[in-house]
Design a protein around this motif. Structure first.
Motif, mmCIF file in Angstrom:
data_model
loop_
_atom_site.group_PDB
_atom_site.id
_atom_site.type_symbol
_atom_site.label_atom_id
_atom_site.label_comp_id
_atom_site.label_asym_id
_atom_site.label_seq_id
_atom_site.Cartn_x
_atom_site.Cartn_y
_atom_site.Cartn_z
ATOM 1 N N PRO B 91 14.111 29.599 -2.623
ATOM 2 C CA PRO B 91 12.958 30.509 -2.494
ATOM 3 C C PRO B 91 11.627 29.754 -2.517
ATOM 4 O O PRO B 91 10.689 30.113 -1.794
ATOM 5 C CB PRO B 91 13.091 31.420 -3.717
ATOM 6 C CG PRO B 91 14.528 31.362 -4.090
ATOM 7 C CD PRO B 91 14.974 29.967 -3.767
ATOM 8 N N CYS B 92 11.565 28.714 -3.297
ATOM 9 C CA CYS B 92 10.364 27.886 -3.399
ATOM 10 C C CYS B 92 9.982 27.308 -2.035
ATOM 11 O O CYS B 92 8.828 27.402 -1.582
ATOM 12 C CB CYS B 92 10.655 26.781 -4.427
ATOM 13 S SG CYS B 92 9.462 25.467 -4.523
ATOM 14 N N VAL B 93 10.972 26.746 -1.340
ATOM 15 C CA VAL B 93 10.723 26.155 -0.019
ATOM 16 C C VAL B 93 10.408 27.245 1.003
ATOM 17 O O VAL B 93 9.495 27.096 1.830
ATOM 18 C CB VAL B 93 11.934 25.307 0.432
ATOM 19 C CG1 VAL B 93 11.800 24.908 1.905
ATOM 20 C CG2 VAL B 93 12.066 24.068 -0.447
ATOM 21 N N ALA B 94 11.149 28.347 0.951
ATOM 22 C CA ALA B 94 10.920 29.435 1.908
ATOM 23 C C ALA B 94 9.497 29.975 1.762
ATOM 24 O O ALA B 94 8.769 30.160 2.753
ATOM 25 C CB ALA B 94 11.940 30.552 1.670
ATOM 26 N N TYR B 95 9.099 30.210 0.543
ATOM 27 C CA TYR B 95 7.749 30.707 0.260
ATOM 28 C C TYR B 95 6.699 29.747 0.824
ATOM 29 O O TYR B 95 5.805 30.130 1.600
ATOM 30 C CB TYR B 95 7.586 30.900 -1.250
ATOM 31 C CG TYR B 95 6.226 31.346 -1.741
ATOM 32 C CD1 TYR B 95 5.264 31.909 -0.883
ATOM 33 C CD2 TYR B 95 5.898 31.227 -3.100
ATOM 34 C CE1 TYR B 95 4.029 32.321 -1.371
ATOM 35 C CE2 TYR B 95 4.671 31.643 -3.590
ATOM 36 C CZ TYR B 95 3.728 32.178 -2.717
ATOM 37 O OH TYR B 95 2.506 32.584 -3.186
ATOM 38 N N ALA B 96 6.840 28.478 0.466
ATOM 39 C CA ALA B 96 5.866 27.482 0.918
ATOM 40 C C ALA B 96 5.822 27.415 2.444
ATOM 41 O O ALA B 96 4.742 27.335 3.046
ATOM 42 C CB ALA B 96 6.207 26.118 0.319
ATOM 43 N N ALA B 97 6.996 27.469 3.066
ATOM 44 C CA ALA B 97 7.054 27.365 4.529
ATOM 45 C C ALA B 97 6.318 28.528 5.200
ATOM 46 O O ALA B 97 5.527 28.329 6.131
ATOM 47 C CB ALA B 97 8.510 27.311 4.984
ATOM 48 N N HIS B 98 6.576 29.735 4.707
ATOM 49 C CA HIS B 98 5.886 30.898 5.282
ATOM 50 C C HIS B 98 4.381 30.790 5.096
ATOM 51 O O HIS B 98 3.595 31.105 5.989
ATOM 52 C CB HIS B 98 6.401 32.200 4.646
ATOM 53 C CG HIS B 98 7.694 32.677 5.250
ATOM 54 N ND1 HIS B 98 8.929 32.238 4.823
ATOM 55 C CD2 HIS B 98 7.949 33.534 6.284
ATOM 56 C CE1 HIS B 98 9.885 32.812 5.538
ATOM 57 N NE2 HIS B 98 9.309 33.607 6.437
ATOM 58 N N LYS B 99 4.005 30.363 3.948
ATOM 59 C CA LYS B 99 2.572 30.270 3.635
ATOM 60 C C LYS B 99 1.878 29.205 4.502
ATOM 61 O O LYS B 99 0.788 29.438 5.053
ATOM 62 C CB LYS B 99 2.411 29.940 2.144
ATOM 63 C CG LYS B 99 0.978 29.973 1.631
ATOM 64 C CD LYS B 99 0.965 29.777 0.115
ATOM 65 C CE LYS B 99 -0.431 29.472 -0.391
ATOM 66 N NZ LYS B 99 -1.301 30.667 -0.428
ATOM 67 N N ILE B 100 2.529 28.056 4.633
ATOM 68 C CA ILE B 100 1.935 26.975 5.428
ATOM 69 C C ILE B 100 1.902 27.353 6.914
ATOM 70 O O ILE B 100 0.917 27.112 7.618
ATOM 71 C CB ILE B 100 2.729 25.650 5.227
ATOM 72 C CG1 ILE B 100 2.718 25.227 3.755
ATOM 73 C CG2 ILE B 100 2.169 24.540 6.119
ATOM 74 C CD1 ILE B 100 1.360 24.947 3.166
ATOM 75 N N LEU B 101 2.990 27.977 7.340
ATOM 76 C CA LEU B 101 3.055 28.399 8.741
ATOM 77 C C LEU B 101 1.927 29.382 9.071
ATOM 78 O O LEU B 101 1.351 29.337 10.175
ATOM 79 C CB LEU B 101 4.414 29.046 9.015
ATOM 80 C CG LEU B 101 4.881 29.097 10.473
ATOM 81 C CD1 LEU B 101 4.944 27.696 11.089
ATOM 82 C CD2 LEU B 101 6.264 29.755 10.545
ATOM 83 N N ALA B 102 1.613 30.252 8.133
ATOM 84 C CA ALA B 102 0.519 31.211 8.332
ATOM 85 C C ALA B 102 -0.834 30.491 8.365
ATOM 86 O O ALA B 102 -1.815 31.001 8.914
ATOM 87 C CB ALA B 102 0.538 32.252 7.222
ATOM 88 N N THR B 103 -0.876 29.296 7.780
ATOM 89 C CA THR B 103 -2.104 28.502 7.771
ATOM 90 C C THR B 103 -2.241 27.679 9.046
ATOM 91 O O THR B 103 -3.315 27.576 9.625
ATOM 92 C CB THR B 103 -2.086 27.520 6.562
ATOM 93 O OG1 THR B 103 -1.818 28.268 5.377
ATOM 94 C CG2 THR B 103 -3.415 26.792 6.407
ATOM 95 N N ASN B 104 -1.106 27.087 9.437
ATOM 96 C CA ASN B 104 -1.118 26.179 10.578
ATOM 97 C C ASN B 104 0.254 26.200 11.251
ATOM 98 O O ASN B 104 1.213 25.625 10.721
ATOM 99 C CB ASN B 104 -1.470 24.761 10.087
ATOM 100 C CG ASN B 104 -1.500 23.745 11.222
ATOM 101 O OD1 ASN B 104 -0.911 23.957 12.285
ATOM 102 N ND2 ASN B 104 -2.190 22.632 10.991
ATOM 103 N N PRO B 105 0.368 26.808 12.418
ATOM 104 C CA PRO B 105 1.677 26.935 13.085
ATOM 105 C C PRO B 105 2.268 25.589 13.488
ATOM 106 O O PRO B 105 3.473 25.482 13.706
ATOM 107 C CB PRO B 105 1.373 27.778 14.323
ATOM 108 C CG PRO B 105 -0.030 28.245 14.203
ATOM 109 C CD PRO B 105 -0.729 27.426 13.186
ATOM 110 N N ASP B 106 1.457 24.558 13.535
ATOM 111 C CA ASP B 106 1.965 23.239 13.923
ATOM 112 C C ASP B 106 2.208 22.326 12.717
ATOM 113 O O ASP B 106 2.370 21.111 12.867
ATOM 114 C CB ASP B 106 0.960 22.557 14.869
ATOM 115 C CG ASP B 106 0.792 23.342 16.157
ATOM 116 O OD1 ASP B 106 1.825 23.833 16.680
ATOM 117 O OD2 ASP B 106 -0.355 23.504 16.623
#
Lengths: 359, 359
Positions: B91-106
């Motif tokens: 969940p930690c990685v999933a959360y971070a990934a969604h959050k970062i993706l929302a910040t920068n898709p690349d």
């Protein structure tokens, strides 16, 4: 009965019990067995039926007189004899003898350490009375000899000459310092050696005469103050007297040289509690042989260890066999229980490297 | 460079370092190596040249957010990602990934533990940049594999399929949990096994897709909040999301199941500092092999031991070989250094018998 006096010697610093025993609070003032009583309190109680309470004296370094009062509030100030300097047991005994003799010329004295353990008080009591009776009738220096139960190399030994006297008090042949294990085994097998308990019984007159003959210089120092004992000039006189005394044990100064030394063999479950190992032996132990003082100790596979830690500290022990773990808050000691010599070397090293702070 | 992100995971309680690491102050917040920096500070510093400082995030349990701020005051509040519950690393990685993706898709992300040790920072730096380059060009999940130096049974192992690619990044064949010593020896000899470092590199898109495919339920939980990331509704959403998540590691949830996992073999003097033994190995030692933290420790014949005690406590050690002696004031632990499993059992026993107080 009114001629019976007890002198409890309480000036030692108990250095072999470091770090639990400290210069500022030595072993005799600690409830080291967890009985609710300090060793000096237990010692005092053992002598309650031997003499009138006003005849029990404690002789100690003046720095410990407050501790003595705190532990034995029943003592009158004049029952606390203060030594101005540490000069071992010979001056201590000489001083006490002169003082008691000035109080009662017919006095019979027991001189006892304050920090030993006795299991069977009834037997102890009987031995003390038997010894006092003998000392009242004979110009003799009597020492209590403990019937040895193992070839202990930590004790001095007394060889005696067995005869058929009905008092079962025997002439001493030799005193021997701590022997090697081999010699200790021979002593044990021979049957004519006893452990030197450091408990002495004699009339004040006999020990006075012994000093006069065998330690004339020390005798003279204390004899010069005859008129001052039990007066308000005693303290000033003693201060000067002690500076003149050499540092000597009563064993070396008198017992080993005297020709009227006798021993009363006794067996009352005695220990000098002189080492962590000997304290360990007197402690209640768990099924793995651990003696634990501290209410928050988790023993995993530890065995045969002596653990003494603060109640509020969680202590977890794993994989230890035969160790001392002593935590006093400011000091933690972990060492092999049977390496008794280590403690002496450790405190010497601590003194050298850290000064007096932790002693 | 501006697409590079680093996620430092700092939610662990470091239970294998008990009693030094505590629930209230875990290992990553302790200067456990005595360098003057906590492990999380050292970890942050390692990533300074990898990405812009505003792209370094710390994800941690919300109870530790104050500690993170105290140790890394340079972080903006929004760089501290708070987990409302402990749900392991998936969940930690999933959360971070969604959050970062929302910040920068690349975005390309490094996910790293906060409490590991790295000796050669230059090599580490090079590996991170090589890994980020690979992750930017490939739909791949990359893990850092450490070239093993001994048959360690405390680490997971990664088997890889060697080929001639010039990037020296290889397809992973299997992940293996902590092996027996025999198997670990075989792994070491075979030459195609690496230690699993727990450092991952991937594009936010790739890990997003991996969750979508392999953990669709968990993916859905976090995907539902797409509009809330980086808004003031994020915290409320995440609180609900975490209660729905199962407790799973990223290794188990994704890495072991995915078919596009790669490994970059690396050799930069790495340790997970996962046990007292591994900390001991990184410590400076005296000539008898003792690693000592504490300025008042007298080592007599002790050897090969890890000693961590308060500076103001005099600690005397005699006759110990291969032990941990850890004194934290309220807890004293003495145990054999190599019995790593013991710590886990000990903390379980402490919890059972004494509650949470000493954890």
């Amino acid at each position: 009965m009114e001629n019976n006096f007890v002198i409890i010697m309480a000036g030692g610093i108990g250095s072999r019990f470091w770090p639990k025993s400290r210069v500022a609070l030595p072993k005799q003032f600690i409830d080291i067995l967890g009985t609710g009583q300090s060793l000096i309190q237990m010692t005092y109680d053992r002598f309650k039926d031997i003499c009138p309470p006003e005849n029990i004296y404690v002789i100690t370094n003046e720095s410990y007189s407050g501790l003595v009062k705190a532990h034995l509030p029943q003592l009158d100030d004049k029952q606390i004899i203060k030594e101005p300097l540490r000069r071992n047991t010979a001056p201590c005994v000489a001083y006490a003898a002169h003082k008691i003799l000035a109080t009662n010329p017919d006095a019979r004295m027991i001189v006892s350490p304050s920090d030993h353990f006795v299991e069977r008080k009834d037997v102890f009591n009987e031995m003390m009375l038997r010894g006092l009776d003998f000392a009242g009738k004979n110009d003799a220096l009597l020492t209590l000899g403990i019937v040895p139960t193992r070839p202990d190399t930590g004790y001095g030994y007394i060889q005696f000459i067995e005869d058929q006297n009905k008092e079962r008090i025997y002439k001493v042949k030799t005193f021997t310092e701590k022997p090697t294990l081999e010699i200790a085994k021979e002593f044990l097998n021979s049957g004519d050696f006893l452990w030197n308990s450091g408990i002495f019984i004699w009339s004040a007159k006999s020990i006075y005469k012994a000093f006069e003959k065998l330690e004339p210089e020390m005798h003279e120092i204390f004899a010069e103050g005859a008129e001052y004992y039990n007066t308000d000039k005693e303290a000033v006189f003693i201060k000067k007297a002690y500076t003149q005394c050499t540092n000597e044990s009563i064993d070396y100064a008198i017992m080993e040289k005297s020709d009227n030394v006798y021993v009363l063999p006794a067996d009352f479950g005695w220990s000098d509690l002189g080492t962590w190992q000997s304290l360990y032996e007197k402690y209640e132990k768990d099924y793995l042989g651990n003696a634990v003082s501290g209410s928050n100790v988790l023993v995993r596979d530890a065995a045969n260890s002596m653990v003494m830690v603060p109640d509020n500290k969680l202590v977890v022990l794993q994989g230890l066999d035969g160790y001392c773990v002593i935590d006093t808050g400011d000091v933690l000691l972990i060492c092999q229980k049977e390496k008794e010599q280590e403690i002496k070397e450790i405190t010497a090293e601590v003194k050298k490297r850290k000064g007096e702070k932790y002693l």
